[in-house]
Design an enzyme around this catalytic site. Structure first.
Site, mmCIF file in Angstrom:
data_model
loop_
_atom_site.group_PDB
_atom_site.id
_atom_site.type_symbol
_atom_site.label_atom_id
_atom_site.label_comp_id
_atom_site.label_asym_id
_atom_site.label_seq_id
_atom_site.Cartn_x
_atom_site.Cartn_y
_atom_site.Cartn_z
ATOM 1 N N ASP A 64 -36.250 -18.761 4.609
ATOM 2 C CA ASP A 64 -36.399 -18.402 6.022
ATOM 3 C C ASP A 64 -35.398 -19.140 6.905
ATOM 4 O OD1 ASP A 64 -37.598 -16.909 8.078
ATOM 5 O OD2 ASP A 64 -39.015 -18.522 8.570
ATOM 6 N N ASP B 216 -37.186 -11.703 2.569
ATOM 7 C CA ASP B 216 -36.140 -12.190 3.487
ATOM 8 C C ASP B 216 -34.961 -12.844 2.786
ATOM 9 O OD1 ASP B 216 -37.383 -11.277 5.761
ATOM 10 O OD2 ASP B 216 -38.297 -13.192 6.273
ATOM 11 N N ASP C 235 -47.491 -15.266 11.869
ATOM 12 C CA ASP C 235 -46.056 -15.334 11.622
ATOM 13 C C ASP C 235 -45.452 -16.667 12.028
ATOM 14 O OD1 ASP C 235 -45.937 -12.607 10.761
ATOM 15 O OD2 ASP C 235 -45.976 -11.981 12.860
#
Length: 302
Positions: free
Chosen positions: A97, A135, A282
């Site tokens: 991330d 991701d 999130d």
């Protein structure tokens, strides 16, 4: 590296490569909350709309090479005993991330390769869906050239380890969503990461809110750029009301979408899955991955 030539625009992506099995419903944060709060007035709706549904199992958090095989095997053996299809998500890539809300991961790519071999060792021999490192490809531009090359090699290595350990496993590479990377832009990176050698297909909309129609069209376009022959899974866990502009971090007013199934009725779309767990944040309304009954209630239509 350039992707293979695309097939005609009207070509279907691959027929479903997943068996027509009921998806495995593992215990998630929502179920823990429901068990601990049976008298909460929000509990019945949350239980009906979210707690009753099969959801993915993520392997994230702290780097855990000594326990990962056992943890994965607990899921796959329970699913096998139930005659169900589990969905597991390895999420331990270095520089995860880009160091943001869900930052962390293995301390090095060598450590990640060890973790990946041990992860694969827990997958058993029955069918299992592996959603590869959300991701990791869509956010790859935050890495330098060496890190980028190491990440792509690591993804290919884990996908190969999975399919070597369990030939019945199906690996889906995350491609982001329809509002992010253009199909022609992301396809060459997928090729570098080994999707043509080790992938059953691609995964879209993980932890996002794009409509199912937009995502199935996007998946078809990405697969076409890859030359066809692959399938797709779409995360429908929070897309029932579609997106709120470009907002991705705990936006208000969203709703759960299609219930998880391997019977989508859409050629080339192998499954609708709840990959992101509805009610888990999130990172804006609380720590990333923490369960919020208020958010779950909202997503359930409360």
């Amino acid at each position: 590296m350039s992707p293979p030539a695309a097939p005609p625009a009207d070509a279907d992506i691959a027929p479903a490569s997943l068996p027509a099995m009921e998806l495995y419903r593992a215990e998630a944060g929502v179920n823990v909350w429901l068990d601990e709060n049976p008298d909460d007035p929000r509990a019945p709706l949350i239980a009906e709309r979210i707690g009753s549904q099969p959801q993915a199992v993520w392997f994230a958090g702290e780097y855990d090479p000594d326990t990962i095989t056992e943890r994965v095997a607990e899921v796959t053996s329970a699913a096998e005993a139930a005659g169900q299809l589990p969905v597991v998500v390895p999420y331990m890539i270095p520089f995860r991330d880009c160091g943001n809300h869900s930052g962390g991961g293995a301390p090095s790519f060598a450590a990640y390769a060890e973790w990946g071999e041990r992860f694969a060792a827990g997958l058993g021999s029955e069918p299992v869906v592996v959603v590869l490192e959300p991701d990791a490809i869509p956010l790859i531009d935050c890495l330098d050239d060496q890190q980028r090359a190491e990440r792509l090699a690591a993804l290919s290595g884990l996908a190969e380890a999975v399919t070597d350990a369990n030939p019945s496993a199906r690996v889906y590479y995350d491609v982001g969503h329809s509002g992010w990377h253009a199909p022609a832009e992301i396809a060459p990176t997928l090729v570098e990461a080994g999707v043509l050698e080790h992938g059953a297909g691609i995964a879209t909309n993980i932890s996002n809110y794009r409509t199912t129609a937009d995502e199935t069209a996007y998946a078809a376009a990405v697969v076409a750029q890859l030359g066809g022959g692959l399938g797709a899974v779409v995360d429908t866990s929070r897309n029932g009301n579609g997106p709120l502009g470009s907002e991705w971090c705990d936006p208000p007013g969203r709703l759960v979408g299609h219930t998880p199934t391997t019977n989508t009725g859409v050629p080339g779309v192998d499954a609708y899955l709840w990959i992101k767990l509805p009610g888990e944040l999130d990172g804006c309304d609380g720590p990333a991955g923490s369960f919020s009954p208020a958010k779950a209630y909202e997503l359930a239509g409360g």
